[in-house]
Design an enzyme around this catalytic site. Structure first.
Site, PDB file in Angstrom:
ATOM      1  N   SER A 594       0.954  -1.286   0.112  1.00  0.00           N
ATOM      2  CA  SER A 594      -0.034   0.148   0.333  1.00  0.00           C
ATOM      3  C   SER A 594       0.806   1.509  -0.148  1.00  0.00           C
ATOM      4  CB  SER A 594      -0.815  -0.249   1.357  1.00  0.00           C
ATOM      5  OG  SER A 594      -1.910   0.944   1.403  1.00  0.00           O
ATOM      6  N   ASP A 669      -9.475  -4.367  -5.809  1.00  0.00           N
ATOM      7  CA  ASP A 669      -8.626  -3.824  -5.036  1.00  0.00           C
ATOM      8  C   ASP A 669      -9.895  -2.583  -4.637  1.00  0.00           C
ATOM      9  OD1 ASP A 669      -7.793  -1.688  -3.062  1.00  0.00           O
ATOM     10  OD2 ASP A 669      -5.537  -2.516  -3.706  1.00  0.00           O
ATOM     11  N   HIS A 701      -7.615  -4.864  -1.341  1.00  0.00           N
ATOM     12  CA  HIS A 701      -6.272  -4.909  -0.625  1.00  0.00           C
ATOM     13  C   HIS A 701      -5.723  -5.585   0.036  1.00  0.00           C
ATOM     14  CE1 HIS A 701      -3.958  -1.387  -0.630  1.00  0.00           C
ATOM     15  NE2 HIS A 701      -4.267  -1.105   0.706  1.00  0.00           N
TER      16      HIS A 701
END
Length: 743
Positions: A594, A669, A701
């Site tokens: 991320s 995601d 995610h």
């Protein structure tokens, strides 16, 4: 008691080390749950303060119970609900008491929408007559008791409803809800993700008014994702997602009066333009609602007191910051409607006491350290309970302090990470303690002294199990980088030899206010790092500028330039570590997920003379692709700050790639969209750069489920071995050859 137990375990470790630690940690061990810790089920403190309830699930009978335990003895007192006795409910997965604990909402057939939001079938269980009522035939959202337990409000199809539990009548109170256009009382995607809440409606104390936020997302751009599934044709998920600089939902605050069945919109005496309402909360006065309004830049936060009866509003607090203000759930109203508030206005996060008109009574906590959690206020004793980093920024302790800021007491004794869950009357707290060397321990403690009352649960079995494996100590230290002492941990191979040179693999996250270097027990990734150390890697993590718990100036230095100072710190840290005699500076890699994937990409591109490889999982590749609330909090809009967006986004530095790069993303995601990776891939192709990549179909995610996590970590481990480990075997061969010559 904990000290004595630790001594015994240490003795056991010393006496068995010669024959223990022979097993390697495998990826299968990690992702099959071999090192899973025993945990305390989420509990509800009963209003008497002497008991707590826990949800228990019997796997054999597939039934659920709500069991009540005594704090002091930890003995089971009674079973309030048993699904085996309820024909309509085979089992339930969550529960919520009414304020008087006479009724319970039971959650069944729950399905996820996004990270926090769900849909489900909900029942009301009456503890007096054991009756069960289905709230609605449809799947609904956020059912919530009125304080007097006579009604339940909930969201359905973007509208709000109220069911009267006495008459059985259901009343629809909003009528304009339309998917992807109007939402009443439930947050939109970006509020849910970035302000951290779903239920945007609140009952007042008298159960005769409901305040709610309305979201008009008609003009918010839509994002769509293909869902591949198992069918012949894929489907699409379409939802409103405001990217940086684009239009947000227009929000408004409304009050519904159950006596008159009328709804009114709150009108404030201030001209807000493009704003947020991140929190609403009724005061103890059933006529007065508090509401927090925030400008789009999120550097101004206003606290309003709105009198629903008089139709007036009073601005009681107006905070401003040069960078941004964090929204919290710490606002607490005392009996006189004075209130507790937390703020970074003196440079560190601390606790303040204001009167009901917003006049400062006193600053309760002070010092060059941060309050990291606010637990609550004991009205009877006049004590505030909180967690802080007073004992070092990588540690957490629990404290009590008087409302006037005197008589501060450290309640926790052990150095590491302590977190408390207090009983309703603040007589006891359950402390969760762990450190890098001690897995989670759960103890019952006296709230006045912090003294141990009883041990509840530990992970001694896991401690002993780990002794069978080759493991290395996680070494904490600091490293001076760019004028700052940065927190660092390092894991070396168990058979570390300072005369050898080892490849270095770095992990970081680096997002604003985050922390990865903390004195707490292993996550699954920590076992992966042990696995890598067994193969001859040194693994390091460094929290650079922009991370949290070292003051506002350290955290907010990255304002308007995300990815500049954080990347500089990781590059310089790698450069310095590479000069150590036992690290091979030609074999340094970095990875992250991320925000960490954004960082590792930037580090490889901008630090192409330092890093040989990088792995980026679900990375933001340009802040132009990410949502308004998060991105603009730190960067303003791209229209206002184009250079901040573009100069520090890895997609614009692909031409600098020299090393090996692995890019990974889930196609489902909804947070950091696959668009980020696809645009990065195209940029790399156009720059004629070779790289590797992997897309996990329909994964969000988190990229998990079934065999997915194991596959992901095998993929990454193989890539590390291929790109950094090419000399490990050669070095080992040379060492064997030297030994033979000497022999």
């Amino acid at each position: 008691m904990r000290t004595f137990k630790f001594f015994l375990l240490s003795c056991f470790f010393i006496t068995t080390i010669s024959k223990a630690q022979t097993k390697d940690i495998s990826l299968e061990d990690i992702w099959s749950g071999s090192f899973r810790t025993e945990r305390m089920d989420a509990l509800h403190s009963m209003k008497n303060g002497q008991q707590y309830s826990v949800l228990n699930f019997d796997r054999a009978t597939r039934t659920t119970t709500i069991d009540v335990y005594d704090y002091k003895t930890l003995n089971k007192v009674e079973t309030i609900v048993n699904s085996a006795n309820i024909e309509a409910i085979p089992y339930f997965t969550d529960y919520t008491f009414s304020d008087d604990e006479s009724k319970i909402i039971l959650a069944t057939d729950v399905e996820s929408i996004f990270r926090r939001s769900t849909l489900g079938k909900f029942y009301v269980y009456d503890t007096k007559d054991n009756s069960v009522k289905l709230i609605a035939e449809d799947k609904i959202q956020e059912p919530t008791f009125s304080p007097d337990a006579t009604k339940v409000a909930y969201g359905l199809n973007n509208n709000l409803y109220v069911t009267d539990l006495i008459s059985g009548e259901t009343k629809q109170i909003t009528f304009d809800g339309i998917k992807n256009k109007i939402i009443n009382g439930i947050t939109d995607w970006v509020y849910e993700e970035e302000f951290g809440f779903v239920r945007a409606f609140q009952w007042n104390a008298n159960s005769d008014r409901i305040a709610f936020i309305r979201f008009d997302e008609t003009n918010v751009p839509e994002f769509s994702m293909d869902v591949y599934g198992k069918g012949l044709y894929q489907t699409q998920q379409v939802f409103k997602y405001p990217k940086a600089g684009e239009k947000n939902a227009i929000v408004s605050l409304h009050l519904y009066d159950l006596k008159t069945n009328k709804t009114s919109e709150v009108d404030l005496d201030k001209d807000y333009n493009d704003f947020y309402i991140p929190r609403i909360k009724w005061t103890n006065d059933s006529d007065v609602l508090s509401a927090q309004y925030m400008n789009r830049h999120q550097n101004e936060l206003d606290l309003w007191m709105i009198n629903a009866k008089k139709g007036s509003a009073n601005l009681v607090l107006a905070e401003k910051d040069n960078a941004y203000i964090d929204v919290t759930d710490n606002l607490t109203f005392l009996k006189d409607d004075s209130f507790i508030w937390t703020s970074e206005k003196d440079g560190y996060n601390h606790i303040y006491h204001y009167d009901k008109d917003g006049e400062l009574i006193n600053q309760i906590t002070k010092g060059n350290w941060e309050v990291t959690n606010y637990y609550g206020f004991d009205q009877k004793a006049g004590k505030i309970y909180y967690q802080s980093v007073e004992n070092g920024s990588i540690n957490r302790d629990v404290y009590a302090i008087d409302l006037d800021g005197r008589n501060k007491t450290r309640l926790t004794k052990s150095r590491g990470t302590n977190n408390a869950s207090f009983s309703a009357d603040f007589t006891y707290y359950i402390n969760t303690f762990s450190s890098a060397t001690t897995p989670p321990e759960y103890t019952l403690n006296d709230a006045k002294s912090g003294n141990l009352v009883k041990s509840i649960k530990d992970n001694d079995a896991l401690s002993k199990k780990i002794l069978d494996y080759k493991t290395s100590k996680k070494e904490f230290s600091t490293i001076e980088i760019n004028g700052n002492n940065l927190n660092m941990w390092m894991i070396k191979p168990a058979d570390f030899d300072a005369s050898k040179k080892y490849p270095l693999f770095m992990y970081q996250y680096s997002g604003p206010g985050s922390q990865q270097v903390a004195n707490r027990w292993n996550s699954a990734n920590d076992y992966w790092y042990q696995h890598l150390a067994q193969q001859g890697y040194i693994v390091v993590c460094i929290d650079g500028r922009g991370t949290g718990f070292k003051g506002a100036a350290f955290k907010k230095v990255t304002q308007n330039e995300l990815g500049k100072y954080e990347v500089e710190d990781q590059i310089e840290a790698a450069r310095q570590l590479g000069k150590r005699p036992y690290i091979d500076e030609s074999r340094i890699g970095i990875w992250g997920w991320s925000y960490g994937g954004f960082m590792s990409s930037n580090a490889l591109f901008k630090g192409n003379d330092v890093f040989k490889m990088a792995i980026a999982v679900a990375p933001v590749t340009s802040w132009r692709f990410y949502d308004t609330i998060y991105t603009e909090r730190y960067m303003a809009t791209p229209q206002e700050n184009p250079s901040g967006y573009d100069e520090n986004s890895p997609i614009n530095h692909v031409d600098k790639l020299k090393g090996d790069f692995l890019l990974i993303h889930g196609s489902g995601d909804d947070n950091v969209h696959l668009q980020n990776t696809m645009r990065m891939v195209d940029a790399l192709i156009q720059a004629d750069k070779q790289f590797e990549w992997m897309v996990y179909p329909d994964n969000n995610h988190g990229i998990y489920g079934g065999n997915t996590r194991l596959h992901l970590y095998k993929k990454m481990t193989n890539f590390i071995n291929k790109t950094l480990g090419d000399k490990i075997e050669k070095q080992d061969v040379k060492e064997e050859q030297k030994a033979e010559i000497k022999g």
